[in-house]
Design an enzyme around this catalytic site. Structure first.
Site, PDB file in Angstrom:
ATOM      1  NE  ARG A   8     -18.714 -27.973   2.398  1.00 22.37           N
ATOM      2  CZ  ARG A   8     -19.297 -29.009   1.832  1.00 22.37           C
ATOM      3  NH1 ARG A   8     -20.581 -28.970   1.529  1.00 22.37           N
ATOM      4  NH2 ARG A   8     -18.620 -30.091   1.525  1.00 22.37           N
ATOM      5  CD  GLU A  56     -29.341 -19.199  -7.753  1.00 26.48           C
ATOM      6  OE1 GLU A  56     -29.949 -18.733  -8.752  1.00 26.48           O
ATOM      7  OE2 GLU A  56     -29.099 -20.412  -7.632  1.00 26.48           O
TER       8      GLU A  56
END
Lengths: 310, 279
Positions: A8, A56
């Protein structure tokens, strides 16, 4: 092997670099930008960064609209929310219209650690792999992550890219080439093959090294692209080494192991074993201990190879 | 800007009747489909496609074009009718609706039909996509406007309200929404199935400018759209009170016409009624 870097982190860095030279790249996040590492892009390019809040489904739909209007949106959140929670939005608003949305999910697998099973995706690859048009990639380390993100910008169409929370050892040379849909032989060997993806690649290399000490020459393939799957490389390995062990930080149902099994069963059946999470949810705990408890270590891979080598 | 002459009103009314005739015939030929919610939207669609939208059938992917997203994707027939009448594809194609190999899918597929801006059908998703298009106009400094139509039953989907927050949070004043408020959904009246009422108050509370109109009055729809252009700093929702099945007497306000096709005889009767209205 180099120092441990979380994939990440590499994502956050490469996004900013790409953002500087490609004004069509925009980034969306759902209130997790500090964890997914998109926050840096947000600071560098505030007019091209959209925090969608804890929503989301709306994030995926908005990304679809941005893509429909010619931009290249990257949408990030944790893997568990980027897949199961928004399956219908990804299916109907992104995959079905084949829109140019790059879903980059961090915190894949059980190495999320202490947050526990609600936040540990063990089924995300299976979900995304089932969608027509969707490409699924799990980079092995930080080096590959950068290349995968670059490739996703160039290649039109929807991607699901799965990254991790915890640091992983560097397994690829800086010069290694990423080709979408092509596996990478990281270690040559003619007596057995381990096909691994994501954080399990370094563990596969570890296992292969230990097996060499026992006199077994093991081929190790980094299968970062899970869809489209490199059938040719799988079949070649099956023909040349006689059996295959797969390794992934994901349920044994529907992920890399399933994909490899599907290819082998139809085209060249050889014995195989899947190292992965045995159809169970995870739990809270330190990542390393979770990997041990759920059977995702070099030792587990080694044992799987030895059980087939006899 | 805020004046519409009688000639234009008559023209748009006539186009709405053309759309309704296509809708009835198309669904009759297909043997399935959703006439009620297609007919309720016809007047709004007429105003958009025959006056307001900056679109060009010969250049359907022009980055500068206005966008219309039909979030209530089951209303596909009204959208296809408008696109055919505008010349995006031949009118004869309408009679292939829902048939094998036809680009005219039961719900709109943007990859198959030029002029369809978003693939929809799974309710609640179109407003998010419209927001994305409106944000993209800002990012790319393009002056286009985005229109989106949602159903009143559709507002029962939670994603609509996530998206409603986004439109106002990002001050999307290049976005105009239409709520096709026909009051009926598959299982019955919306206020009995899962009431989204009071609906205008909800949109206001979410930071939208709200204009209420008679969704079958061309002049009111047109003027509301003009007013929306003047609203700065927030999106506008035009709440259109409509009649499901509008224009076909036996379909009007009848929930059973949400998703069933008329028989051959019913098609003929409907076409007669829609003919009679011609002034």
């Amino acid at each position: 092997m180099g120092k441990n870097v979380a994939t990440r982190n590499a994502y956050g860095e490469v996004l900013i670099e790409i953002g500087q030279r490609n004004s069509r790249v925009v980034v969306l996040d759902a209130d997790l930008s500090k964890s997914t590492k998109t926050a840096g892009f947000g600071e560098a390019f505030p007019e091209r960064f959209f925090n969608m809040g804890i929503a989301e489904a709306d994030m995926m739909g908005t990304a679809a609209g941005l893509a429909a209007a010619g931009l290249i949106p990257f949408a990030s959140t944790f893997a568990v929310f980027a897949t199961g929670r928004v399956f219908d939005q990804v299916r109907n608003s992104i995959a079905y219209p084949n829109l140019n949305v790059k879903i980059v999910a961090t915190h894949g697998g059980i190495t999320v650690g202490e947050d526990g099973a609600s936040h540990q995706s063990v089924e995300d690859i299976a979900i995304m792999r089932s969608l027509p048009n969707m490409k699924v990639v799990v980079p092995a380390d930080a080096v590959e992550t950068r290349k995968v993100i670059e490739a996703a910008v160039e290649e039109k169409g929807p991607f699901y890219i799965r990254l991790g929370r915890s640091g992983v050892p560097q397994v690829l040379e800086e010069s290694a080439e990423f080709n979408l849909g092509r596996g990478m032989v990281l270690r040559k060997g003619s007596e057995a093959t381990i096909i691994a993806t994501g954080i399990m690649v370094s563990k596969a290399l570890e296992a292969a090294e230990e097996l060499e000490e026992k006199g077994l020459q093991v081929r190790v393939i980094n299968m970062s692209t899970i869809k489209p799957l490199d059938e040719e490389l799988i079949l070649e390995a099956a023909r040349e080494t006689g059996f295959i062990v797969t390794a992934e930080e994901h349920s044994i149902i529907g992920g890399l192991g399933s994909g490899v099994a599907e290819v082998l069963v139809e085209k060249y059946p050889v014995p195989m074993k899947r190292v992965g999470i045995m159809d169970t949810f995870g739990e809270s705990g330190p990542p390393e201990l979770l990997l041990e408890k759920y059977g995702l270590t070099a030792k587990n891979i080694k044992e799987a190879v030895l059980s087939l080598a006899k | 800007m805020t004046y519409i002459n009688q000639g234009k009103i008559s023209y748009l009314e006539k186009k709405a009747r053309v759309l309704r005739r296509y809708i009835v015939r198309m669904i009759g030929e297909a043997g399935s489909g959703h006439p009620g919610g297609s007919l309720s939207a016809a007047d709004i669609i007429s105003v958009l496609y025959f006056d307001l939208l900056n679109i060009d059938p010969s250049n359907p992917f022009d980055p500068q074009r206005d966008r219309f997203v039909l979030s209530k994707g089951h209303g596909a027939p009204v959208l296809y009718a408008a696109l055919a009448e505008r010349g995006f594809f031949p009118v004869e194609n309408l009679w292939t609706l829902r048939k094998l190999d036809s680009p005219l899918q039961g719900h709109p597929d943007m990859t198959k039909v030029p002029g369809v801006e978003m693939s929809t059908g799974s309710l609640g998703q179109g407003l998010s996509a419209a927001n994305g298009m409106a944000l993209a106009a800002r990012v790319q400094d393009l002056g286009y406007r985005v229109y989106v139509m949602i159903g009143d039953g559709e507002t029962e989907e939670g994603q609509i309200w996530e998206a409603a927050m986004t439109s106002s949070h990002y001050s999307l004043d290049n976005l105009t929404g239409f709520l096709d408020h026909n009051g009926l959904q598959i299982d019955g009246p919306v206020d009995q199935v899962m009431s989204p009422l009071p609906i205008s108050e909800k949109w206001r509370a979410f930071g939208w400018e709200v204009i209420e109109v008679d969704g079958h009055n061309i002049e009111e729809i047109w003027k509301a759209c003009q007013k929306a252009y003047t609203i700065k700093g927030k999106p506008t929702m035009i709440v259109c009170k409509t009649i499901k099945g509008k224009g076909v007497s036996f379909m009007e306000d009848k929930v059973e016409w949400h998703g069933s096709a008329p028989s051959k005889e019913q098609v003929e009767q409907a076409l007669e009624e829609l003919e009679e209205e011609v002034i």
